[in-house]
Scaffold this motif. Structure first.
Motif, PDB file in Angstrom:
ATOM      1  N   UNK A   1      22.910  63.007 -38.903  1.00 43.07           N
ATOM      2  CA  UNK A   1      22.477  63.621 -37.643  1.00 43.07           C
ATOM      3  C   UNK A   1      21.091  63.133 -37.244  1.00 43.07           C
ATOM      4  N   UNK A   2      20.240  62.852 -38.230  1.00 44.43           N
ATOM      5  CA  UNK A   2      18.915  62.313 -37.925  1.00 44.43           C
ATOM      6  C   UNK A   2      19.030  60.893 -37.364  1.00 44.43           C
ATOM      7  N   UNK A   3      19.952  60.105 -37.921  1.00 41.58           N
ATOM      8  CA  UNK A   3      20.190  58.758 -37.397  1.00 41.58           C
ATOM      9  C   UNK A   3      20.701  58.834 -35.959  1.00 41.58           C
ATOM     10  N   UNK A   4      21.626  59.770 -35.704  1.00 41.35           N
ATOM     11  CA  UNK A   4      22.149  59.943 -34.346  1.00 41.35           C
ATOM     12  C   UNK A   4      21.039  60.345 -33.389  1.00 41.35           C
ATOM     13  N   UNK A   5      20.152  61.227 -33.828  1.00 32.82           N
ATOM     14  CA  UNK A   5      19.022  61.645 -32.991  1.00 32.82           C
ATOM     15  C   UNK A   5      18.149  60.447 -32.612  1.00 32.82           C
ATOM     16  N   UNK A   6      17.839  59.595 -33.590  1.00 41.33           N
ATOM     17  CA  UNK A   6      17.001  58.422 -33.329  1.00 41.33           C
ATOM     18  C   UNK A   6      17.672  57.472 -32.351  1.00 41.33           C
ATOM     19  N   UNK A   7      18.956  57.200 -32.547  1.00 45.49           N
ATOM     20  CA  UNK A   7      19.669  56.278 -31.663  1.00 45.49           C
ATOM     21  C   UNK A   7      19.710  56.813 -30.231  1.00 45.49           C
ATOM     22  N   UNK A   8      19.944  58.116 -30.081  1.00 42.45           N
ATOM     23  CA  UNK A   8      20.011  58.712 -28.752  1.00 42.45           C
ATOM     24  C   UNK A   8      18.652  58.667 -28.051  1.00 42.45           C
ATOM     25  N   UNK A   9      17.572  58.786 -28.821  1.00 39.88           N
ATOM     26  CA  UNK A   9      16.232  58.792 -28.235  1.00 39.88           C
ATOM     27  C   UNK A   9      15.807  57.393 -27.797  1.00 39.88           C
ATOM     28  N   UNK A  10      16.102  56.385 -28.609  1.00 40.91           N
ATOM     29  CA  UNK A  10      15.597  55.041 -28.293  1.00 40.91           C
ATOM     30  C   UNK A  10      16.380  54.375 -27.157  1.00 40.91           C
ATOM     31  N   UNK A  11      17.615  54.826 -26.892  1.00 42.90           N
ATOM     32  CA  UNK A  11      18.375  54.215 -25.804  1.00 42.90           C
ATOM     33  C   UNK A  11      17.898  54.759 -24.452  1.00 42.90           C
ATOM     34  N   UNK A  12      18.240  54.056 -23.390  1.00 40.76           N
ATOM     35  CA  UNK A  12      17.948  54.512 -22.028  1.00 40.76           C
ATOM     36  C   UNK A  12      19.087  55.425 -21.581  1.00 40.76           C
ATOM     37  N   UNK A  13      18.757  56.701 -21.282  1.00 42.58           N
ATOM     38  CA  UNK A  13      19.820  57.654 -20.967  1.00 42.58           C
ATOM     39  C   UNK A  13      20.499  57.351 -19.639  1.00 42.58           C
ATOM     40  N   UNK A  14      19.899  56.477 -18.810  1.00 45.66           N
ATOM     41  CA  UNK A  14      20.546  56.091 -17.557  1.00 45.66           C
ATOM     42  C   UNK A  14      21.518  54.929 -17.746  1.00 45.66           C
ATOM     43  N   UNK A  15      21.394  54.233 -18.876  1.00 50.53           N
ATOM     44  CA  UNK A  15      22.326  53.169 -19.234  1.00 50.53           C
ATOM     45  C   UNK A  15      22.688  53.337 -20.713  1.00 50.53           C
ATOM     46  N   UNK A  16      23.379  54.433 -21.041  1.00 47.96           N
ATOM     47  CA  UNK A  16      23.556  54.794 -22.456  1.00 47.96           C
ATOM     48  C   UNK A  16      24.577  53.946 -23.201  1.00 47.96           C
TER      49      UNK A  16
END
Length: 344
Positions: A126-141
């Motif tokens: 879940x921590x890895x998922x959190x990091x990946x979600x944060x570093x990506x651009x949420x407008x182009x996920x």
């Protein structure tokens, strides 16, 4: 930390829910600082011009929504992490207690560090998922949602990717424990009085100070861990990581060689600023939830006040108090029946 104390008037499930709800609330409110911290650690372009400019950059490129990326994964991680941490901590402390049931402060802090490692192992994906979600651009996920993120990482990169960098959690636990121990060993000198006389405010300051020192000492390990979690060929620009590496030591060497030693503490400003509101909100929310539970259990007269209910023994546990109420109710009902019978 020290500001949240166990209250025997709450059941185990109530205490767990109070801590969980308080943690979710405080994490959600301070999520913007967490996003800036992780982006700074990873080295994305948003954080190249300093702390304040990072907020403007994230807002410009992703909007307000960008400040709460990964918050759901962080909140979901909180409940199993807390449960595993408490259970492991109790077992370790029980093993190291002496015949009188006492344990040294150093061993208690070390037990907390080991319990943290076990809890991190159970919730690391879940921590890895959190990091990946944060570093990506949420407008182009690349990733949409926590479950999809975990599934896509597993299918495209394998199980090892969900635990990439975990050894750094283990290594970082030791300087973290040393930092906590160093602070708590010198609290009597700081306040010029014994720890048994500390007020709630002093305990809160102690907790914030201990976390601040401990996180500063262990911060380089977390920085490298976040870089390892974020680096993925599936993300644009390899997740925005400012160095490309083949392993933990290679990452350390490249970061120091290319960015300097101090770059291992990138994002420390956001992390330090986050400590006080996070633990302040955690404490306030926990106390509010606790008051509601105490009112439902019958110990206090109102969920907005700690004033004890008249005639209620505050030393009784919640199940004991419930049994006493049931006994008194049945006795009064029986005496009422007998008086009616006598009247007729």
């Amino acid at each position: 930390m020290a500001s949240v104390k166990k209250d025997n008037r709450l059941t185990g499930s109530q205490s767990f829910m109070c801590v969980g709800f308080a943690g979710v609330f405080s994490k959600t409110v301070t999520s913007p600082l967490e996003v800036i911290k992780i982006k700074s650690q990873v080295g994305t372009f948003h954080c190249k011009r300093g702390f304040l400019q990072s907020f403007l950059s994230v807002h410009q490129h992703e909007g307000l929504r960008g400040f709460w990326k990964g918050n759901l994964a962080s909140c979901l991680r909180l409940f199993p992490y807390t449960a595993v941490h408490l259970a492991t901590y109790k077992k370790i402390v029980h093993l190291h207690m002496d015949e009188l049931g006492f344990i040294s402060q150093w061993r208690a802090i070390l037990a907390g560090g080991l319990a943290g490692v076990v809890a991190a192992l159970a919730t690391y994906p879940l921590e890895v998922a959190e990091t990946r979600l944060i570093v990506q651009n949420c407008r182009q996920p690349t990733y949409i949602g926590v479950a999809y993120t975990l599934s896509k990482i597993y299918r495209s990169e394998g199980l090892s990717a969900l635990y990439r960098g975990f050894s750094l959690s283990f290594l970082g636990a030791f300087p973290f424990s040393v930092g906590c121990y160093a602070v708590y060993m010198n609290l009597d000198r700081l306040w010029q009085e014994p720890p048994s006389r500390f007020s709630s405010l002093q305990n809160f300051v102690n907790g914030c100070l201990a976390v601040g020192v401990a996180q500063t000492l262990s911060y380089p390990f977390e920085t490298v861990k976040r870089k390892m979690q974020a680096q993925s060929a599936r993300l644009p620009h390899y997740g925005g990581v400012d160095v490309h590496f083949s392993g933990m030591m290679d990452c350390f060497i490249q970061v120091v060689r290319n960015k300097g030693v101090l770059s291992l503490w990138n994002g420390l400003t956001a992390n330090t600023i986050k400590i006080i509101p996070y633990f302040g909100l955690l404490y306030i929310c926990f106390e509010m939830c606790k008051q509601v539970c105490l009112y439902r259990n019958g110990y206090i007269v109102s969920p907005l006040s700690y004033k004890p209910a008249p005639g209620v023994d505050q030393s009784l546990g919640p199940h004991e108090l419930e049994e006493l109420k049931r006994y008194l109710k049945n006795r009064n009902f029986g005496s009422g029946e007998s008086s009616i019978g006598n009247r007729w």
